[in-house]
Write an enzyme that holds these catalytic residues in place. Sequence first.
Site, PDB file in Angstrom:
ATOM      1  N   ARG A  55       5.089  11.467  -1.969  1.00  0.00           N
ATOM      2  CA  ARG A  55       4.782  11.368  -0.529  1.00  0.00           C
ATOM      3  C   ARG A  55       6.055  11.249   0.291  1.00  0.00           C
ATOM      4  O   ARG A  55       6.954  10.515  -0.049  1.00  0.00           O
ATOM      5  CB  ARG A  55       3.867  10.182  -0.234  1.00  0.00           C
ATOM      6  N   ASN A  83       7.779  -5.793  -1.010  1.00  0.00           N
ATOM      7  CA  ASN A  83       7.801  -4.650  -0.110  1.00  0.00           C
ATOM      8  C   ASN A  83       6.368  -4.539   0.419  1.00  0.00           C
ATOM      9  O   ASN A  83       5.518  -3.927  -0.222  1.00  0.00           O
ATOM     10  CB  ASN A  83       8.211  -3.367  -0.835  1.00  0.00           C
ATOM     11  N   GLU A 143      12.213  -9.874   1.588  1.00  0.00           N
ATOM     12  CA  GLU A 143      11.473  -8.703   2.075  1.00  0.00           C
ATOM     13  C   GLU A 143      12.349  -7.471   1.887  1.00  0.00           C
ATOM     14  O   GLU A 143      13.521  -7.473   2.267  1.00  0.00           O
ATOM     15  CB  GLU A 143      11.154  -8.892   3.561  1.00  0.00           C
ATOM     16  N   ALA A 194       3.273  -0.855   4.876  1.00  0.00           N
ATOM     17  CA  ALA A 194       2.686  -0.840   6.224  1.00  0.00           C
ATOM     18  C   ALA A 194       2.191  -2.211   6.661  1.00  0.00           C
ATOM     19  O   ALA A 194       2.144  -2.493   7.865  1.00  0.00           O
ATOM     20  CB  ALA A 194       1.548   0.170   6.285  1.00  0.00           C
ATOM     21  N   ARG A 202      13.111   4.072  12.419  1.00  0.00           N
ATOM     22  CA  ARG A 202      11.868   4.843  12.379  1.00  0.00           C
ATOM     23  C   ARG A 202      11.063   4.633  13.658  1.00  0.00           C
ATOM     24  O   ARG A 202      11.590   4.211  14.678  1.00  0.00           O
ATOM     25  CB  ARG A 202      11.093   4.434  11.124  1.00  0.00           C
ATOM     26  N   TYR A 215      11.194   8.582   1.751  1.00  0.00           N
ATOM     27  CA  TYR A 215      11.157   7.621   0.653  1.00  0.00           C
ATOM     28  C   TYR A 215      11.882   8.077  -0.612  1.00  0.00           C
ATOM     29  O   TYR A 215      11.974   7.326  -1.573  1.00  0.00           O
ATOM     30  CB  TYR A 215       9.706   7.273   0.315  1.00  0.00           C
ATOM     31  N   HIS A 273      12.558  -2.947   1.953  1.00  0.00           N
ATOM     32  CA  HIS A 273      12.004  -1.664   2.367  1.00  0.00           C
ATOM     33  C   HIS A 273      12.926  -0.557   1.892  1.00  0.00           C
ATOM     34  O   HIS A 273      14.145  -0.704   1.934  1.00  0.00           O
ATOM     35  CB  HIS A 273      11.871  -1.590   3.894  1.00  0.00           C
ATOM     36  N   PRO A 314       0.789  -1.220   0.000  1.00  0.00           N
ATOM     37  CA  PRO A 314       0.000   0.000   0.000  1.00  0.00           C
ATOM     38  C   PRO A 314       0.829   1.281   0.000  1.00  0.00           C
ATOM     39  O   PRO A 314       1.889   1.357   0.607  1.00  0.00           O
ATOM     40  CB  PRO A 314      -0.829  -0.098   1.286  1.00  0.00           C
ATOM     41  N   ASN A 315       0.319   2.233  -0.741  1.00  0.00           N
ATOM     42  CA  ASN A 315       0.849   3.601  -0.845  1.00  0.00           C
ATOM     43  C   ASN A 315       2.150   3.709  -1.642  1.00  0.00           C
ATOM     44  O   ASN A 315       2.629   4.815  -1.869  1.00  0.00           O
ATOM     45  CB  ASN A 315       1.019   4.252   0.542  1.00  0.00           C
TER      46      ASN A 315
END
Length: 148
Positions: A17, A72, A96, A75, A105, A22, A98, A9-10
Amino acid sequence: MKILIINGPNLNLLGTRESDVYGTKTLEDINESLKRLALELGVEIDIRQSNHEGGIVDLIQKAKDYAALVINPAAYTHTSIAIRDAIAAVDIPAVEIHLSNIYKREEFRHKSLISPVAYGQISGFGPESYILGLRAAVSIANAKKGTS
């Protein structure tokens, strides 16, 4: 060899954003880099993005024809038992990835539900995380089938 790349998502909003977290590259920019690398490595890639947990689960469940998965989960990394269970259920190695270092974070991002069922995790290298992830997935898939 076919590698499935799933974006959660996103990630379709990359470039617009939270560029301080990012970066400024769009998902399409990253996808183009992945396509160039796939050509160089002689592999086929299928890149997908979904904002919906069930859609991601469906993609993973249908991944039997792929040699590896690069994901990825965004969230959903921290919340989705369903995605975790789907990865555990299929017989393909998962990497995985990111963009940001999730351990630098917010505290809630420090726990990945995906890591225990992934072959490994790459985080914190921005768009290069995808490049490293694809290289790792190809290497793992080659090792699994007994080639280099």
